[in-house]
Write an enzyme that holds these catalytic residues in place. Structure first.
Site, mmCIF file in Angstrom:
data_model
loop_
_atom_site.group_PDB
_atom_site.id
_atom_site.type_symbol
_atom_site.label_atom_id
_atom_site.label_comp_id
_atom_site.label_asym_id
_atom_site.label_seq_id
_atom_site.Cartn_x
_atom_site.Cartn_y
_atom_site.Cartn_z
ATOM 1 C CE LYS A 137 -19.180 60.472 68.812
ATOM 2 N NZ LYS A 137 -19.861 59.212 69.050
HETATM 3 C C1 LIG Z 1 -21.155 58.999 69.662
HETATM 4 C C2 LIG Z 1 -22.012 57.347 69.186
HETATM 5 C C3 LIG Z 1 -23.337 57.657 69.379
HETATM 6 C C4 LIG Z 1 -24.118 58.442 69.923
HETATM 7 O O1 LIG Z 1 -24.083 59.821 69.358
HETATM 8 P P1 LIG Z 1 -24.555 61.077 70.189
HETATM 9 O O2 LIG Z 1 -24.271 62.237 69.117
HETATM 10 O O3 LIG Z 1 -23.349 61.068 71.213
HETATM 11 O O4 LIG Z 1 -25.896 60.872 70.541
HETATM 12 C C5 LIG Z 1 -23.996 56.333 68.850
HETATM 13 N N1 LIG Z 1 -23.079 55.337 68.227
HETATM 14 C C6 LIG Z 1 -21.824 55.311 67.778
HETATM 15 C C7 LIG Z 1 -21.490 54.253 67.229
HETATM 16 C C8 LIG Z 1 -21.255 56.584 68.400
HETATM 17 O O5 LIG Z 1 -19.998 56.358 68.248
#
Ligand SMILES: *Cc1c(COP(=O)(O)O)cnc(C)c1O
Length: 483
Positions: free
Chosen positions: A106
Site C-alpha cells: 500500500k
Molecule cells: C491490501 C493487501 C492485499 C490485497 O490487495 P487489493 O488491492 O485489496 O486486492 C494483499 N496483500 C496485502 C499484504 C495487502 O495489504
C-alpha cells in the site's frame, strides 16, 4: 478527459475532483471516460520515477508538475531507488512491493496520494480541510497514517476490524503519532468497516461541520489505483533489461487479491499497452473471487473466515465493479443493477458474453491456511526466499497455473508483519508474543527486520477506541471537532 461513475447517475467530473471525492455521489466508482495508449519502447527506456510521472499523467492529465509530485512522494521513503525490485525465485519472479515505510505494498500508492490531494485542492481551489476516512483490512490504515499524519489541511480517521488484523499491523496503527489522526477498532469484520465508510460518504454531506470535506484513501480512490499501474511496467522493463524476456513477450502476473485494486491496476496496465498475458487472481479461504471468475456468479452469502492472510479477508471486493464496467464497455445501467442485486440479494450473475471476456484475461485459484503455510516452507527450503502469507497465497496459485509465459508473483508484505504464521511454516514454535517472534524469525533466517518494525513493541499505544459498526458516523462527527 473526465471521470464518470460506474453507476452512471452522477455527473462526470475532472480527474482532480475524482481524487478529492474518492467515491461518486451515486455510490459508483470513478473511471476515466477514455484511456490512451502508451508506446512500449518509450516506456521501457524510462527510470522508475519517469515511469510514475508518465503513467500518473495519463490518468490525471489536469495535474500540474507531476514530476514534483512523484519526487516529493518517494524521496527517501523506500529501501531502494527503484522502489519495487524484481527477484528471480525458482522458475518464477517475485515483485517485491513491500520495501516502503510500512512494509506493505500500500505504501507505493499511499506515498503519492497525499501529494495528489494537495495538488487537487489547489487545482479545484478547495480551501476546506480534507479528512481522509479509511477502512482497513490491516495495511492501508498504517500506510495512510504514515502518508497523512501532520499534513497541513488534512485529517485522517482509520477504522479497522477489532481482532481482524495481525498483532503487528495493530501495533503499527495504534502507536501512530500526529495531531490530526484517529484510529478506531470496529466490532465486526472488514466488510462491515468498509460498508460503514462507504455509507458515511454517501450520507454525511448534510451533517458535516462547515469547512470540512471527506475523501478516501481506500482503493476506491482513483488516486490510489493509478500509482499501482507503474510497478507492472517497471517489473516488465526489468525483465527486458535483464535479458529474461524480449520486448513484446507476454508476461503473466499472479496477484494476492482482496479489494481487487492491485490486480485491476495490472489490467489497466494491459489496457495501456503492456504485454500482460493472464492475470491470476489469488485468494485465501475467502474465495468469493475464485468462484466468480470460474462461474460468473458473485455470491457473498458464505461464511467469513479469519485467515493468516488478513489483508485479503474480504467478501465484497470494491474494485471488481470497475472491471465489470470495463468488460461491459461502460454499461452503467447493467453495473448499477448488478450492484443492487449484490446489496439486496447478496449475489449477482454476469451475462455469458461478459464471463467469456473475463476468462480470456483472468484466471483464479485459492489457498487455505494449510496450503499457504506449506508454500512458505517450500519456498524457503527450495529457494531460501522468505515470503509472507499473502505472497504465499499467490505463489501457491502461480504454481497451479500452467503457462509457458514467465510468471511474476506480486509480493505484498514483509514476512515480519505476520511472524507467527511464518515461523510455524518453517516448522518452529512461535515465541510468546509478536515482537519476540520478529527476533525469533530473524534468528532463524538471517533475513533483516525492516527498520520501521524495529522497536515497535516499545512504542506507547495512543489509540484505544473500540465501537460498534452502527456508531461509525457519530464517531466521525465527534472526531471532526478535534482533529
Ligand atoms: C491490501 C493487501 C492485499 C490485497 O490487495 P487489493 O488491492 O485489496 O486486492 C494483499 N496483500 C496485502 C499484504 C495487502 O495489504
Amino acid at each position: 478527459m473526465n471521470y464518470v461513475s460506474t453507476r452512471g447517475a452522477s455527473a462526470p467530473v475532472s480527474p482532480s475532483r475524482a481524487v478529492l471525492n474518492g467515491i461518486a455521489p451515486d455510490g459508483g466508482l470513478y473511471m476515466p471516460e477514455t484511456l490512451g495508449k502508451l508506446t512500449l519502447s518509450e516506456m521501457l527506456s524510462l527510470s522508475t520515477q519517469q515511469m510514475s510521472e508518465k503513467i500518473l499523467s495519463v490518468f490525471l492529465p489536469d495535474f500540474e508538475d507531476m514530476a514534483g509530485i512523484v519526487a516529493r512522494a518517494y524521496r527517501g521513503k523506500f529501501e531502494t531507488e527503484e522502489l519495487t525490485p524484481v527477484v528471480p525465485v525458482g522458475d518464477k519472479y517475485v515483485l517485491e512491493l513491500f520495501r516502503g515505510p510500512t512494509s506493505a505494498f500500500k505504501d507505493v500508492a499511499l506515498s503519492v496520494l497525499p501529494q495528489l490531494i494537495i495538488a487537487a485542492k489547489k487545482q479545484e481551489k478547495v480551501t476546506e480541510k480534507t479528512v481522509i476516512l479509511t477502512a482497513t483490512s490491516g495495511d492501508t490504515g498504517k500506510a495512510a497514517l504514515e502518508g497523512f499524519h501532520d499534513v497541513d489541511g488534512t485529517g485522517i480517521i482509520v477504522f479497522y476490524p477489532d481482532g481482524g488484523v495481525s498483532p503487528i499491523q495493530r501495533a503499527q496503527m495504534v502507536t501512530q503519532e500526529g495531531k490530526n489522526v484517529r484510529v478506531c477498532a470496529v466490532r465486526g469484520n472488514f466488510d462491515d468497516a468498509q460498508t460503514g465508510v462507504k455509507w458515511i460518504f454517501t450520507h454525511a454531506a448534510s451533517k458535516l461541520p462547515q469547512g470540512v470535506a471527506l475523501s478516501s484513501a481506500n482503493s476506491i480512490n482513483i488516486g490510489r489505483l493509478a500509482p499501482q499501474v507503474v510497478y507492472y511496467y517497471k517489473a516488465y522493463a526489468e525483465l527486458v533489461r535483464a535479458g529474461r524476456i524480449h520486448a513484446g513477450d507476454k508476461v503473466d502476473f499472479t496477484v494476492p487479491t482482496g479489494n481487487f485494486g492491485d490486480i485491476l491496476a495490472g489490467y489497466l496496465a494491459k489496457k495501456l499497452g503492456l504485454p500482460v498475458g493472464t492475470l491470476v487472481c489469488a485468494s485465501n479461504a475467502n474465495n468469493v473471487l475464485t468462484d466468480f471468475i470460474r462461474t460468473g456468479v458473485y455470491d457473498k452469502r458464505r461464511p467469513f473466515y479469519l485467515t493468516t492472510s488478513p489483508s485479503m479477508d474480504i467478501l465484497v471486493s470494491s474494485n471488481l465493479e470497475r472491471l465489470l464496467w470495463l468488460l461491459s464497455d461502460g454499461d452503467s445501467q447493467l453495473i448499477a443493477k448488478l450492484m443492487r442485486d449484490l446489496s439486496e440479494n447478496g449475489f449477482y450473475k454476469i451475462p455469458d458474453a461478459m464471463l467469456q471476456k473475463l476468462q480470456a484475461e483472468f484466471a483464479a485459484d485459492w489457498a487455505d491456511d494449510e496450503a499457504t503455510q506449506a508454500a512458505i516452507g517450500r519456498v524457503w527450503r527450495d529457494h531460501r526466499y522468505l515470503c509472507d502469507t499473502h505472497t504465499a497465497v499467490a505463489w501457491s496459485a502461480a504454481e497451479k497455473f500452467a503457462s509457458k509465459a514467465p510468471n511474476v508473483v506480486l509480493s505484498t508484505a514483509s514476512p515480519y508483519k505476520f511472524p507467527q504464521a511464518v515461523i510455524r511454516a518453517l516448522g518452529e514454535t512461535p515465541s510468546e508474543n509478536a515482537f519476540a517472534m520478529m527476533d525469533q524469525l530473524h534468528a532463524l533466517t538471517g533475513v533483516p527486520v525492516p527498520k520501521n518494525l524495529c522497536g515497535l513493541g516499545e512504542r506507547a499505544e495512543r489509540h484505544r477506541d473500540v465501537i460498534d459498526k452502527d456508531q461509525m458516523m457519530n464517531y466521525v462527527l465527534s472526531a471532526l471537532e478535534t482533529i
